[in-house]
Design a protein around this motif. Structure first.
Motif, PDB file in Angstrom:
ATOM      1  N   MET A 260       0.820  -1.154   0.000  1.00 33.23           N
ATOM      2  CA  MET A 260       0.000   0.000   0.000  1.00 33.23           C
ATOM      3  C   MET A 260       0.876   1.232   0.000  1.00 33.23           C
ATOM      4  N   ASN A 261       0.409   2.154  -0.624  1.00 31.86           N
ATOM      5  CA  ASN A 261       1.153   3.386  -0.751  1.00 31.86           C
ATOM      6  C   ASN A 261       0.660   4.345   0.325  1.00 31.86           C
ATOM      7  N   TRP A 262       1.524   4.475   1.375  1.00 31.55           N
ATOM      8  CA  TRP A 262       1.139   5.324   2.494  1.00 31.55           C
ATOM      9  C   TRP A 262       1.243   6.777   2.144  1.00 31.55           C
ATOM     10  N   GLY A 263       1.942   7.034   1.207  1.00 27.33           N
ATOM     11  CA  GLY A 263       2.080   8.423   0.789  1.00 27.33           C
ATOM     12  C   GLY A 263       0.776   8.923   0.208  1.00 27.33           C
ATOM     13  N   TYR A 264       0.133   8.015  -0.530  1.00 29.59           N
ATOM     14  CA  TYR A 264      -1.139   8.392  -1.123  1.00 29.59           C
ATOM     15  C   TYR A 264      -2.156   8.623  -0.049  1.00 29.59           C
ATOM     16  N   ALA A 265      -2.171   7.774   0.975  1.00 32.11           N
ATOM     17  CA  ALA A 265      -3.114   7.901   2.063  1.00 32.11           C
ATOM     18  C   ALA A 265      -2.878   9.192   2.791  1.00 32.11           C
ATOM     19  N   ARG A 266      -1.592   9.549   2.944  1.00 34.59           N
ATOM     20  CA  ARG A 266      -1.315  10.798   3.627  1.00 34.59           C
ATOM     21  C   ARG A 266      -1.792  11.963   2.799  1.00 34.59           C
ATOM     22  N   SER A 267      -1.608  11.871   1.500  1.00 36.28           N
ATOM     23  CA  SER A 267      -2.019  12.996   0.684  1.00 36.28           C
ATOM     24  C   SER A 267      -3.546  13.094   0.652  1.00 36.28           C
ATOM     25  N   TRP A 268      -4.182  11.924   0.732  1.00 37.25           N
ATOM     26  CA  TRP A 268      -5.644  11.953   0.718  1.00 37.25           C
ATOM     27  C   TRP A 268      -6.152  12.569   1.989  1.00 37.25           C
ATOM     28  N   THR A 269      -5.630  12.163   3.118  1.00 36.53           N
ATOM     29  CA  THR A 269      -6.041  12.727   4.385  1.00 36.53           C
ATOM     30  C   THR A 269      -5.655  14.174   4.471  1.00 36.53           C
ATOM     31  N   ALA A 270      -4.525  14.521   3.829  1.00 34.02           N
ATOM     32  CA  ALA A 270      -4.105  15.914   3.828  1.00 34.02           C
ATOM     33  C   ALA A 270      -5.066  16.716   2.988  1.00 34.02           C
ATOM     34  N   SER A 271      -5.526  16.078   1.865  1.00 33.16           N
ATOM     35  CA  SER A 271      -6.435  16.819   0.998  1.00 33.16           C
ATOM     36  C   SER A 271      -7.822  16.920   1.628  1.00 33.16           C
ATOM     37  N   LEU A 272      -8.145  16.005   2.523  1.00 39.10           N
ATOM     38  CA  LEU A 272      -9.449  16.085   3.194  1.00 39.10           C
ATOM     39  C   LEU A 272      -9.484  17.298   4.091  1.00 39.10           C
ATOM     40  N   GLY A 273      -8.439  17.656   4.542  1.00 42.02           N
ATOM     41  CA  GLY A 273      -8.364  18.822   5.383  1.00 42.02           C
ATOM     42  C   GLY A 273      -8.889  18.555   6.770  1.00 42.02           C
ATOM     43  N   TRP A 274      -8.192  17.620   7.430  1.00 47.52           N
ATOM     44  CA  TRP A 274      -8.615  17.330   8.811  1.00 47.52           C
ATOM     45  C   TRP A 274      -8.531  18.584   9.650  1.00 47.52           C
ATOM     46  N   GLY A 275      -7.862  19.516   9.148  1.00 50.51           N
ATOM     47  CA  GLY A 275      -7.781  20.758   9.879  1.00 50.51           C
ATOM     48  C   GLY A 275      -9.109  21.497   9.797  1.00 50.51           C
ATOM     49  N   ASP A 276      -9.984  21.062   8.895  1.00 50.77           N
ATOM     50  CA  ASP A 276     -11.281  21.715   8.744  1.00 50.77           C
ATOM     51  C   ASP A 276     -12.304  20.936   9.584  1.00 50.77           C
ATOM     52  N   TRP A 277     -11.985  20.820  10.833  1.00 46.69           N
ATOM     53  CA  TRP A 277     -12.831  20.006  11.723  1.00 46.69           C
ATOM     54  C   TRP A 277     -14.245  20.547  11.882  1.00 46.69           C
ATOM     55  N   PRO A 278     -14.513  21.844  11.780  1.00 45.98           N
ATOM     56  CA  PRO A 278     -15.917  22.289  11.892  1.00 45.98           C
ATOM     57  C   PRO A 278     -16.756  21.753  10.752  1.00 45.98           C
ATOM     58  N   ALA A 279     -16.172  21.592   9.549  1.00 45.37           N
ATOM     59  CA  ALA A 279     -16.949  21.060   8.429  1.00 45.37           C
ATOM     60  C   ALA A 279     -17.289  19.606   8.693  1.00 45.37           C
ATOM     61  N   TRP A 280     -16.295  18.857   9.214  1.00 48.37           N
ATOM     62  CA  TRP A 280     -16.558  17.456   9.546  1.00 48.37           C
ATOM     63  C   TRP A 280     -17.592  17.335  10.656  1.00 48.37           C
ATOM     64  N   LEU A 281     -17.524  18.182  11.571  1.00 43.30           N
ATOM     65  CA  LEU A 281     -18.493  18.166  12.670  1.00 43.30           C
ATOM     66  C   LEU A 281     -19.886  18.463  12.128  1.00 43.30           C
ATOM     67  N   ALA A 282     -19.960  19.401  11.184  1.00 49.15           N
ATOM     68  CA  ALA A 282     -21.241  19.737  10.562  1.00 49.15           C
ATOM     69  C   ALA A 282     -21.767  18.555   9.755  1.00 49.15           C
ATOM     70  N   CYS A 283     -20.838  17.853   9.082  1.00 48.86           N
ATOM     71  CA  CYS A 283     -21.233  16.667   8.298  1.00 48.86           C
ATOM     72  C   CYS A 283     -21.773  15.592   9.221  1.00 48.86           C
ATOM     73  N   LEU A 284     -21.089  15.368  10.338  1.00 52.18           N
ATOM     74  CA  LEU A 284     -21.537  14.374  11.313  1.00 52.18           C
ATOM     75  C   LEU A 284     -22.892  14.762  11.876  1.00 52.18           C
ATOM     76  N   ALA A 285     -23.064  16.034  12.181  1.00 51.76           N
ATOM     77  CA  ALA A 285     -24.344  16.515  12.706  1.00 51.76           C
ATOM     78  C   ALA A 285     -25.436  16.302  11.676  1.00 51.76           C
ATOM     79  N   ALA A 286     -25.135  16.492  10.376  1.00 51.21           N
ATOM     80  CA  ALA A 286     -26.117  16.290   9.316  1.00 51.21           C
ATOM     81  C   ALA A 286     -26.522  14.833   9.228  1.00 51.21           C
TER      82      ALA A 286
END
Length: 188
Positions: A1-27
């Motif tokens: 498995m290519n961990w680099g890809y996973a990192r880039s995917w998680t990086a592109s998700l923007g875990w730093g945008d936790w309010p959006a994820w929280l809003a998604c979970l709330a939805a």
């Protein structure tokens, strides 16, 4: 498995945008709750419809019961009226049966003599013979006889006017002629 890809995917998700994820979970939570609420609402609506149907059936049963009660009350009133009428008729019949009565009889006394005798408990006033009885004598106008009171009279028959077998009489209160049997005698 290519961990680099996973990192880039998680990086592109923007875990730093936790309010959006929280809003998604709330939805998602809100969606689940609304689906359950919709199911509960349907169940509640179905239950309400059943309740309304049951209430309508209950109202119809109450109406039918009221109609049956009214019919029953009417029948009871008619039955009571019939019972009262029958009781009144029975009382009237008992009073009539216990009322003193006139009971006239003719008895042979001997020779050409007869007795008109009132064996009843009531007074017979103004006793009158109905018809012509040529063999009969000594019957005064306005003859009245009380209880157990006799009146002597004479009947003398011949070939032309024999002693009658029956004499019809009326008195006050008895307008329909009453037939009195004349007993056999040897007086002509």
């Amino acid at each position: 498995m290519n961990w680099g890809y996973a990192r880039s995917w998680t990086a592109s998700l923007g875990w730093g945008d936790w309010p959006a994820w929280l809003a998604c979970l709330a939805a998602v939570v809100a969606l689940v709750i609304s689906i359950r609420a919709q199911r509960d609402g349907r169940r509640s609506a179905n239950a309400a419809e059943k309740s309304v149907a049951a209430a309508e059936a209950s109202v119809e049963e109450a109406r039918l019961s009221r109609l049956a009660s009214e019919r029953s009350a009417t029948v009871a009133e008619e039955t009571l009226a019939d019972q009262r009428r029958e009781a009144a008729e029975r009382r009237a019949a008992e009073e009539e049966a216990s009322r003193p009565r006139v009971d006239l009889r003719i008895e042979y006394s001997g020779g050409g003599m007869f007795l008109l005798f009132n064996q009843g408990a009531a007074r017979a006033g103004n006793i009158r013979a109905v018809g012509e009885y040529p063999a009969m004598r000594s019957w005064p106008a306005g003859l009245s006889l009380g209880e157990n009171e006799p009146h002597t009279f004479m009947m003398a028959g011949d070939y032309q006017d024999p002693v009658p077998a029956v004499i019809k009489v009326v008195w006050d209160g008895q307008d329909e002629p009453v037939s009195l049997r004349v007993p056999q005698n040897n007086a002509g």
